[in-house]
Design an enzyme around this catalytic site. Structure first.
Site, short mmCIF file in Angstrom:
data_model
loop_
_atom_site.label_atom_id
_atom_site.label_comp_id
_atom_site.label_asym_id
_atom_site.label_seq_id
_atom_site.Cartn_x
_atom_site.Cartn_y
_atom_site.Cartn_z
N THR A 202 0.86 -1.01 0.06
CA THR A 202 -0.03 0.09 -0.07
C THR A 202 1.01 1.14 -0.17
OG1 THR A 202 -1.74 -1.00 1.16
CG2 THR A 202 -1.78 1.14 1.41
N GLY A 232 -10.07 -3.35 3.05
CA GLY A 232 -9.08 -3.35 4.35
C GLY A 232 -9.40 -1.95 4.65
N ASP A 233 -8.03 -1.70 5.63
CA ASP A 233 -8.43 -0.60 6.39
C ASP A 233 -8.09 0.87 5.61
OD1 ASP A 233 -5.99 -1.52 5.88
OD2 ASP A 233 -4.99 -0.02 7.36
N THR A 252 -0.42 0.95 6.99
CA THR A 252 0.03 -0.04 5.94
C THR A 252 0.10 -1.39 6.81
OG1 THR A 252 1.64 -1.17 4.49
CG2 THR A 252 2.47 0.49 5.74
N GLY A 253 -0.48 -2.55 6.48
CA GLY A 253 -0.28 -3.82 7.23
C GLY A 253 -1.49 -4.73 6.99
N GLY A 255 -4.75 -5.26 7.13
CA GLY A 255 -5.78 -4.30 7.11
C GLY A 255 -6.95 -4.81 8.34
N1 ASP Z 1 -3.46 -2.43 4.63
C1 ASP Z 1 -3.74 -2.96 3.10
C2 ASP Z 1 -5.20 -3.78 3.45
O1 ASP Z 1 -5.10 -4.43 4.18
C3 ASP Z 1 -2.69 -3.74 2.78
C4 ASP Z 1 -1.20 -2.98 2.94
O2 ASP Z 1 -0.92 -2.46 3.73
O3 ASP Z 1 -0.65 -3.35 1.94
O4 ASP Z 1 -5.84 -3.48 2.32
#
Ligand code: ASP
Length: 336
Positions: A202, A232-233, A252-253, A255
């Site tokens: 992300t 996601g988040d 980012t992570g 989500g």
């Molecule tokens: N946070 C994002 C999601 O869960 C994924 C990412 O950070 O790469 O959609």
């Protein structure tokens, strides 16, 4: 009046001189995702190429701030560059869904006004961040999804449209194949670690402009092999993206964990309501609250003084910054 302007004015008055105040400092921080990134997977050439794209995003955002532009324009400019980079999981280079397509999510927020716009499940808008901004500026709503978001995009001729396969890259297709194989083997009872780089990537940006205003934007393809319209988040205001007048955070992570902890809002609420330093607030949410539930990832953010934070609990996070004193840099791993 911003604190240093007040301080400068009182010093100038005390010294009996009237001098123009120096330009107020600005700050910018960006990310290209946190995740399993190890030195043996990333060749020197690839690392140089993706760091060049981080630098180009810093150039785009910082140019806006240095000419006195708004934090909102700065984060829009920086995220657009990252969306066009095939290295990151947003726009071109976004991950594939389970049925081999791309569904893109993005959000943007301005801290001092709390204006926000967000989109989820977008399929044909080249720069989802621009669609999120159009939702904020040209619709009475905050959050539009899937067909409705596409229909709203049809009303905005300034937005560039592309075929869904335009977002394809070979690297992401291989990640989808690996994720599907992993899923099958897991269904057969095998325990397999996460495939490297499959989840995160992300992009996001947070800026402080010369008027002391903060803005944030986040854009993503979500998670490889996602299905059922999974969101996601990143586009959820408060979870992956949030700003108030004292703090901005782009996450980012994994989500699902950021959604459950409303992570970006939690950090900014601690700063604005409890007076926590942003370093402590971000550290606690990213490195204690989320891992305690079993999640992982990172975040970037800054406060109204331009203090930049970039915590993460994964092996790497693509990131870049321009501090108020003008120093700038990019990094991937824990050590520079
Ligand atoms: N946070 C994002 C999601 O869960 C994924 C990412 O950070 O790469 O959609």
């Amino acid at each position: 009046m911003r604190p240093w302007s007040a301080l400068f004015l009182s010093m100038a008055v005390a010294a009996g001189s009237v001098v123009a105040a120096p330009p107020a400092p600005t700050a910018l921080v960006i990310h290209g995702g946190a995740g399993v990134i190890t030195r043996d997977q990333l060749s020197e050439a690839d690392e140089a190429a993706l760091r060049a794209d981080l630098d180009a995003a810093l150039d785009a955002g910082d140019a806006v701030l240095k000419r006195g532009g708004t934090a909102l324009d700065a984060v829009t400019a920086a995220v657009q560059v990252l969306e066009d980079s095939p290295w990151f999981n947003a726009g071109k280079g976004a991950v594939f869904t389970a049925d081999g397509t791309h569904e893109l999510d993005a959000a943007i927020m301005e801290g001092h006004t709390r204006r926000a716009g967000a989109v989820a499940g977008v399929r044909t808008v080249r720069h989802p961040v621009l669609l999120a901004r159009a939702v904020m500026e040209h619709s009475p709503h905050v959050f539009l999804a899937a067909d409705g978001a596409e229909a709203f995009a049809d009303t905005r001729p300034e937005l560039e449209r592309v075929a869904n396969r335009w977002f394809d890259t070979e690297r992401r297709r291989q990640q989808l194949e690996a994720a599907k194989e992993r899923e099958q083997r897991q269904a057969a009872g095998e325990v397999i670690p996460l495939p490297p780089g499959a989840y995160f990537g992300t992009v996001g940006a947070v800026a402080l402009d010369a008027n002391g205003h903060i803005a944030v934007a986040t854009s993503t393809g979500g998670m490889t092999n996602k299905r059922w319209g999974r969101i996601g988040d990143a586009p959820v205001i408060g979870a992956g993206t949030y700003a108030n007048d004292q703090c901005g955070i782009s996450a980012t992570g994994w989500g699902e964990f950021y959604l459950r902890t409303v992570a970006a809002h939690d950090i900014c609420a601690r700063v604005a309501l409890r007076g926590d330093p942003i370093e402590a607030a971000a550290e606690d949410v990213i490195n204690r609250v989320i891992p305690a539930l079993g999640g992982d990832g990172g975040a970037i953010g800054l406060d109204a003084r331009g203090t930049i934070v970039m915590p993460f609990n994964t092996s790497g996070m693509y990131r870049g910054w321009v501090k108020p004193d003008g120093t700038r840099g990019t990094a991937v791993f824990r050590e520079p």
